[in-house]
Enzyme design. Structure first.
Site, PDB file in Angstrom:
ATOM      1  N   GLU A 282      22.068  -3.132 -50.013  1.00 30.91           N
ATOM      2  CA  GLU A 282      22.449  -3.373 -51.375  1.00 30.91           C
ATOM      3  C   GLU A 282      23.664  -4.146 -51.655  1.00 30.91           C
ATOM      4  OE1 GLU A 282      20.571  -2.278 -54.059  1.00 30.91           O
ATOM      5  OE2 GLU A 282      19.016  -1.900 -52.790  1.00 30.91           O
TER       6      GLU A 282
ATOM      7  N   HIS B  29      17.550  -9.931 -53.207  1.00 31.80           N
ATOM      8  CA  HIS B  29      16.777  -8.934 -52.486  1.00 31.80           C
ATOM      9  C   HIS B  29      15.573  -9.927 -51.736  1.00 31.80           C
ATOM     10  CE1 HIS B  29      18.694  -5.250 -52.117  1.00 31.80           C
ATOM     11  NE2 HIS B  29      18.231  -4.999 -53.474  1.00 31.80           N
TER      12      HIS B  29
ATOM     13  N   HIS C 292      20.325  -9.723 -58.776  1.00 33.37           N
ATOM     14  CA  HIS C 292      20.506  -8.689 -57.735  1.00 33.37           C
ATOM     15  C   HIS C 292      18.964  -8.651 -57.048  1.00 33.37           C
ATOM     16  CE1 HIS C 292      21.473  -4.906 -55.549  1.00 33.37           C
ATOM     17  NE2 HIS C 292      20.351  -4.673 -55.924  1.00 33.37           N
ATOM     18  N   GLU C 293      18.023  -8.693 -57.730  1.00 33.16           N
ATOM     19  CA  GLU C 293      16.650  -8.407 -57.361  1.00 33.16           C
ATOM     20  C   GLU C 293      16.267  -9.752 -56.591  1.00 33.16           C
ATOM     21  OE1 GLU C 293      15.593  -5.610 -56.840  1.00 33.16           O
ATOM     22  OE2 GLU C 293      17.216  -4.667 -58.327  1.00 33.16           O
TER      23      GLU C 293
END
Length: 297
Positions: free
Chosen positions: A225, A152, A148-149
């Protein structure tokens, strides 16, 4: 929740606000009125853009340093344990899969399950996880959080959010001074220069417009997100990402990242009604349902 939102807004506008006040004291504010004739919109927009984007980009430029200072994150230069080796290897594999440079990998001491990514460039970012997350999540769940990071970073979310904040800052500076000018001229009949009403009205308008315009920034933050969740599902697997979000959802109320870092964490504070407009993250339930509705990654 609302206290955190207000602090987030004030932090983002603080640099712009201070610079604009200082420049007004130095006489730069006279660009608003050329020879008492009217509002010089071209100069005002240039002035607002320079300092509106300047504040946001300065914050982004020092974001890694700030994050390390606020959280006490320790970068893993040479892995000293099997866990640290796994973290570095996992982030490296994911970074190669999405075509970005290897981020710095760090661990910070905190009881809550959280992680964040920051940095000015896609090829020079920072990915950090909390000790609480490493203790509470299994490897599959932690892998999904890292993905997830990394997503980003690959999506360029940090620079995009900074640019949007720059646009918002520019709008706030221009709109507040236009309102201040009109009140000063129309209501208080000031003929030349600026009277007290201009400065008072501009300050009040800047705060009001800052709060309203931040709704746009928060909306984008929530959308990024969802995109990062989808990216994590593609990198680590949908079921792993759903399991990680569900673990966060079932976690008891815990301390969160410092307020200045709240928008960069894996999850945020929930809100209802009007407060929902100022949430940096969508509710975890919505993120889980969105992933479940997606057929394939």
């Amino acid at each position: 929740m609302f206290k955190r939102v207000m602090l987030f807004i004030i932090t983002n506008l603080a640099i712009v606000f201070i610079l604009s006040i200082v420049l007004s004291m130095l006489g730069v504010g006279q660009i608003l009125d050329q020879q008492g004739v009217g509002l010089d919109m071209r100069s005002l927009v240039i002035f607002a853009a320079v300092f509106g984007f300047g504040g946001a980009l300065i914050s982004l430029a020092i974001s890694k340093w700030t994050a390390k200072r606020l959280t006490g994150a320790k970068v893993i230069d040479s892995p000293s344990s099997e866990l640290e080796m796994w973290l570095v290897q996992t982030v490296r594999r994911q970074a190669e899969a999405v075509g970005i440079g290897m981020p710095e990998v760090a661990i910070y001491d905190a009881p809550d399950m959280n992680a964040f990514a920051t940095g000015m460039r896609r090829n020079s970012a920072l990915v950090a996880v909390s000790t609480g997350l490493l203790r509470s999540m299994n490897r599959d769940e932690a892998e999904a959080v890292l993905a997830h990071e990394v997503s980003h970073v690959a999506n360029g979310d940090m620079i995009t959010l900074a640019l949007i904040q720059g646009v918002v800052n520019t709008f706030v500076i221009v709109a507040s001074r236009v309102v201040g000018y009109l009140v000063d001229r129309v209501v208080f009949k000031t003929e030349r220069g600026h009277g007290p009403a201009f400065y008072v009205t501009s300050i009040v308008a800047q705060l009001v417009f800052g709060i309203l315009a931040s709704i746009i920034v928060m909306w984008f933050s929530r959308q990024r997100e969802f995109r990062a969740d989808a990216g994590a599902a593609a990198l680590a697997g949908r079921e792993k990402m759903i399991a990680a979000l569900d673990k966060l959802r079932r976690g008891v109320a815990q301390p969160h990242l410092p307020d200045q870092m709240a928008a960069f964490g894996i999850s945020g504070v929930a809100g209802q009604g009007f407060k929902r407009l100022f949430m940096t993250h969508p509710p975890l339930e919505e993120r889980i349902e969105t992933l479940k509705r997606t057929e394939r990654f």
